[in-house]
Design a protein around this motif. Sequence first.
Motif, PDB file in Angstrom:
ATOM      1  N   HIS A 130       0.834  -1.200   0.000  1.00 49.13           N
ATOM      2  CA  HIS A 130       0.000   0.000   0.000  1.00 49.13           C
ATOM      3  C   HIS A 130       0.872   1.255   0.000  1.00 49.13           C
ATOM      4  O   HIS A 130       0.540   2.249  -0.670  1.00 49.13           O
ATOM      5  CB  HIS A 130      -0.920  -0.005   1.216  1.00 49.13           C
ATOM      6  CG  HIS A 130      -2.132  -0.887   1.065  1.00 49.13           C
ATOM      7  ND1 HIS A 130      -3.229  -0.539   0.302  1.00 49.13           N
ATOM      8  CD2 HIS A 130      -2.403  -2.117   1.556  1.00 49.13           C
ATOM      9  CE1 HIS A 130      -4.131  -1.508   0.341  1.00 49.13           C
ATOM     10  NE2 HIS A 130      -3.652  -2.481   1.093  1.00 49.13           N
ATOM     11  N   GLU A 131       1.968   1.230   0.747  1.00 49.58           N
ATOM     12  CA  GLU A 131       2.874   2.377   0.743  1.00 49.58           C
ATOM     13  C   GLU A 131       3.561   2.530  -0.608  1.00 49.58           C
ATOM     14  O   GLU A 131       3.810   3.645  -1.078  1.00 49.58           O
ATOM     15  CB  GLU A 131       3.914   2.220   1.853  1.00 49.58           C
ATOM     16  CG  GLU A 131       3.331   2.267   3.254  1.00 49.58           C
ATOM     17  CD  GLU A 131       2.619   3.574   3.557  1.00 49.58           C
ATOM     18  OE1 GLU A 131       3.081   4.633   3.066  1.00 49.58           O
ATOM     19  OE2 GLU A 131       1.605   3.558   4.268  1.00 49.58           O
ATOM     20  N   THR A 132       3.873   1.413  -1.246  1.00 51.20           N
ATOM     21  CA  THR A 132       4.452   1.478  -2.584  1.00 51.20           C
ATOM     22  C   THR A 132       3.473   2.113  -3.568  1.00 51.20           C
ATOM     23  O   THR A 132       3.861   2.891  -4.453  1.00 51.20           O
ATOM     24  CB  THR A 132       4.845   0.073  -3.061  1.00 51.20           C
ATOM     25  OG1 THR A 132       5.807  -0.485  -2.152  1.00 51.20           O
ATOM     26  CG2 THR A 132       5.454   0.112  -4.458  1.00 51.20           C
ATOM     27  N   ALA A 190      10.904  14.401   5.493  1.00 48.13           N
ATOM     28  CA  ALA A 190      10.865  13.416   4.403  1.00 48.13           C
ATOM     29  C   ALA A 190      10.921  11.995   4.948  1.00 48.13           C
ATOM     30  O   ALA A 190      10.180  11.113   4.491  1.00 48.13           O
ATOM     31  CB  ALA A 190      12.021  13.659   3.435  1.00 48.13           C
ATOM     32  N   PHE A 191      11.789  11.731   5.928  1.00 49.64           N
ATOM     33  CA  PHE A 191      11.906  10.386   6.488  1.00 49.64           C
ATOM     34  C   PHE A 191      10.591   9.929   7.126  1.00 49.64           C
ATOM     35  O   PHE A 191      10.251   8.751   7.091  1.00 49.64           O
ATOM     36  CB  PHE A 191      13.021  10.344   7.532  1.00 49.64           C
ATOM     37  CG  PHE A 191      14.404  10.280   6.936  1.00 49.64           C
ATOM     38  CD1 PHE A 191      14.586  10.309   5.558  1.00 49.64           C
ATOM     39  CD2 PHE A 191      15.526  10.211   7.739  1.00 49.64           C
ATOM     40  CE1 PHE A 191      15.853  10.253   4.996  1.00 49.64           C
ATOM     41  CE2 PHE A 191      16.799  10.152   7.201  1.00 49.64           C
ATOM     42  CZ  PHE A 191      16.965  10.177   5.826  1.00 49.64           C
ATOM     43  N   ALA A 192       9.858  10.867   7.707  1.00 51.49           N
ATOM     44  CA  ALA A 192       8.603  10.501   8.366  1.00 51.49           C
ATOM     45  C   ALA A 192       7.453  10.334   7.383  1.00 51.49           C
ATOM     46  O   ALA A 192       6.489   9.608   7.672  1.00 51.49           O
ATOM     47  CB  ALA A 192       8.238  11.563   9.407  1.00 51.49           C
ATOM     48  N   ALA A 193       7.549  10.996   6.215  1.00 51.96           N
ATOM     49  CA  ALA A 193       6.403  11.017   5.305  1.00 51.96           C
ATOM     50  C   ALA A 193       6.578  10.195   4.044  1.00 51.96           C
ATOM     51  O   ALA A 193       5.573   9.792   3.437  1.00 51.96           O
ATOM     52  CB  ALA A 193       6.081  12.473   4.904  1.00 51.96           C
ATOM     53  N   ARG A 194       7.816   9.940   3.620  1.00 50.65           N
ATOM     54  CA  ARG A 194       7.995   9.266   2.340  1.00 50.65           C
ATOM     55  C   ARG A 194       7.530   7.819   2.408  1.00 50.65           C
ATOM     56  O   ARG A 194       7.977   7.040   3.263  1.00 50.65           O
ATOM     57  CB  ARG A 194       9.457   9.320   1.909  1.00 50.65           C
ATOM     58  CG  ARG A 194       9.884  10.662   1.407  1.00 50.65           C
ATOM     59  CD  ARG A 194       9.181  11.062   0.130  1.00 50.65           C
ATOM     60  NE  ARG A 194       9.587  10.265  -0.995  1.00 50.65           N
ATOM     61  CZ  ARG A 194      10.560  10.590  -1.814  1.00 50.65           C
ATOM     62  NH1 ARG A 194      11.231  11.716  -1.643  1.00 50.65           N
ATOM     63  NH2 ARG A 194      10.871   9.800  -2.831  1.00 50.65           N
ATOM     64  N   LYS A 218       8.112  -1.846   6.566  1.00 50.16           N
ATOM     65  CA  LYS A 218       7.152  -2.955   6.599  1.00 50.16           C
ATOM     66  C   LYS A 218       7.774  -4.236   6.056  1.00 50.16           C
ATOM     67  O   LYS A 218       7.488  -5.335   6.546  1.00 50.16           O
ATOM     68  CB  LYS A 218       5.912  -2.585   5.797  1.00 50.16           C
ATOM     69  CG  LYS A 218       5.048  -1.503   6.437  1.00 50.16           C
ATOM     70  CD  LYS A 218       4.503  -1.948   7.775  1.00 50.16           C
ATOM     71  CE  LYS A 218       3.621  -0.878   8.403  1.00 50.16           C
ATOM     72  NZ  LYS A 218       3.094  -1.317   9.725  1.00 50.16           N
ATOM     73  N   GLN A 219       8.635  -4.098   5.051  1.00 52.38           N
ATOM     74  CA  GLN A 219       9.316  -5.283   4.527  1.00 52.38           C
ATOM     75  C   GLN A 219      10.267  -5.872   5.560  1.00 52.38           C
ATOM     76  O   GLN A 219      10.386  -7.101   5.679  1.00 52.38           O
ATOM     77  CB  GLN A 219      10.080  -4.920   3.257  1.00 52.38           C
ATOM     78  CG  GLN A 219       9.186  -4.609   2.066  1.00 52.38           C
ATOM     79  CD  GLN A 219       9.994  -4.333   0.806  1.00 52.38           C
ATOM     80  OE1 GLN A 219      11.086  -4.858   0.634  1.00 52.38           O
ATOM     81  NE2 GLN A 219       9.458  -3.494  -0.066  1.00 52.38           N
ATOM     82  N   VAL A 220      10.944  -5.016   6.327  1.00 54.69           N
ATOM     83  CA  VAL A 220      11.802  -5.509   7.408  1.00 54.69           C
ATOM     84  C   VAL A 220      10.973  -6.255   8.442  1.00 54.69           C
ATOM     85  O   VAL A 220      11.339  -7.352   8.896  1.00 54.69           O
ATOM     86  CB  VAL A 220      12.564  -4.336   8.061  1.00 54.69           C
ATOM     87  CG1 VAL A 220      13.263  -4.794   9.344  1.00 54.69           C
ATOM     88  CG2 VAL A 220      13.576  -3.760   7.091  1.00 54.69           C
ATOM     89  N   GLN A 221       9.837  -5.669   8.813  1.00 56.72           N
ATOM     90  CA  GLN A 221       8.953  -6.322   9.778  1.00 56.72           C
ATOM     91  C   GLN A 221       8.462  -7.671   9.247  1.00 56.72           C
ATOM     92  O   GLN A 221       8.431  -8.678   9.973  1.00 56.72           O
ATOM     93  CB  GLN A 221       7.768  -5.408  10.090  1.00 56.72           C
ATOM     94  CG  GLN A 221       6.764  -6.001  11.060  1.00 56.72           C
ATOM     95  CD  GLN A 221       5.547  -5.100  11.253  1.00 56.72           C
ATOM     96  OE1 GLN A 221       5.496  -3.978  10.747  1.00 56.72           O
ATOM     97  NE2 GLN A 221       4.576  -5.600  11.987  1.00 56.72           N
ATOM     98  N   ALA A 222       8.074  -7.699   7.974  1.00 60.90           N
ATOM     99  CA  ALA A 222       7.588  -8.946   7.384  1.00 60.90           C
ATOM    100  C   ALA A 222       8.679 -10.008   7.369  1.00 60.90           C
ATOM    101  O   ALA A 222       8.425 -11.187   7.642  1.00 60.90           O
ATOM    102  CB  ALA A 222       7.072  -8.690   5.969  1.00 60.90           C
TER     103      ALA A 222
END
Length: 479
Positions: free
Chosen positions: A179-181, A302-306, A314-318
């Motif tokens: 979804h972020e992608t 940018a780090f918080a919003a991008r 999310k990929q790290v979490q997955a």
Amino acid sequence: MDPTSFLFVTCALAGAAQAVPAPPTLPPASAAPTVPSTTPTTTPSASASAPAASSAPVPPSPPTNRVLTLAQATDTALTSQPLLRQAQAQSSAADARADQARSPLLPQVNASATYQRATANFSARPGALPSQLSTSAQGASFATYDYWSFGVSANQTIYDFGQARGRWHAAEATAEGQHETARATRLATVLNVRTAYFQARAQKSLVSVSRETLTNQERHLEQIKGFVELGARPAIDLAQARTDVANAKVQVIGSENAYATAKAQLNQAMGAPQRTDYDVADETLAALTEEDQPLDALVQVAFAARPELVALSKQVQAQELQLRAVKGAYGPTLGASTGLTDNGRQLDNLAWNWNVQVSLNWSVFQGMLVPAQVREAEANLVGIKAQRDGTENQLRLEVEQARLAVRSNKASIAAVEEALVNARERLRLAEGRYQIGAGSIIELADAQIAAANAAAQRVAGDYNLAAARAQLMKALGRE
């Protein structure tokens, strides 16, 4: 040629190696804005048949009754751009995969019904019957009989050391990352549309510049005709003026074509094929409140919003959840099942049976499969974390480049405006000097070139500043 800079193409004047500026070629919609190059190049001047060519009229611009605003272009892209719709579809597919990964945690229910028509010949098997029963061969027959079988069974995994649950939560995190992608694709789509829109707007302004240049050249031609007829000027001035007019007409045609091409590129950015018989509105982006903030503050925003960073997190979490699920294969799996059957040769005379069982399965050794899967998952986790760190560095560079582009283009606007005012004043003075015989045709042509170049630079400055602000908005994760 640098795809993000303006190229001023000019045509050489006969006998003086001077040029009439052509509309600049603007960068493609996906390119980052830069300060335009002001070094003109030349194209061959008109031939000796210039007097005949100068009499050919320039076709007028096609009438347009429709004006496309920036908001309309953006909304069209958000609903029609195929890349954005593809990203949204991939998000829906990721959600479906997460639901699929959850299914092993829920009960599995199966129902069956079987009808069989078969012979009933008996064949004894050693060890299958008690020894006191007869195992002598029976007579065979081709007689067949009906047999009905109905059953319902249910299975439930009770505990598997987190294997199924870990895969489920990993799939959920992957879906959130997708979804972020899709949101990152949305930001890129908006940036492309804005850049293409400002490109079309700049080309529209360059059409006005080229037509203004043509008007001035035609006015000069009429004046020089009178001077030559009176004997105040040599005939070569008239030939050169006619060449200037012919070249100016070529530039008008070229600028009109460039404007139509820019609108076609805008249609592609919007993902909505249509005709180019419309005009773009004279819109730009207002100043951003973040333009003058320090770099570190903008990087943190940018780090918080991008969405790219959120997707990688999310990929790290997955991957962490996937690693935990793989390690769960070291332990056993506990499950339970139950079933109900109803069998018999006649539908009105069936016999039912019910069963329940609890099972514990433990794959003690699988040829070192699980340790290898664990190492693979750990390596994938390291790779994704490295990708996230690299993306942070890239985003920091993107923010800094956009911020510097906005600052430099804001600073250049005043200088370009001053250059335009001075170039127009120089043209006015050159025209006056030529009329009283104090100036030459070369001086007049130089002044015309300078005025046209300055006007084109002013258009380029507006485009670069608007495109740089659009790039900064995207770098900060804003639409």
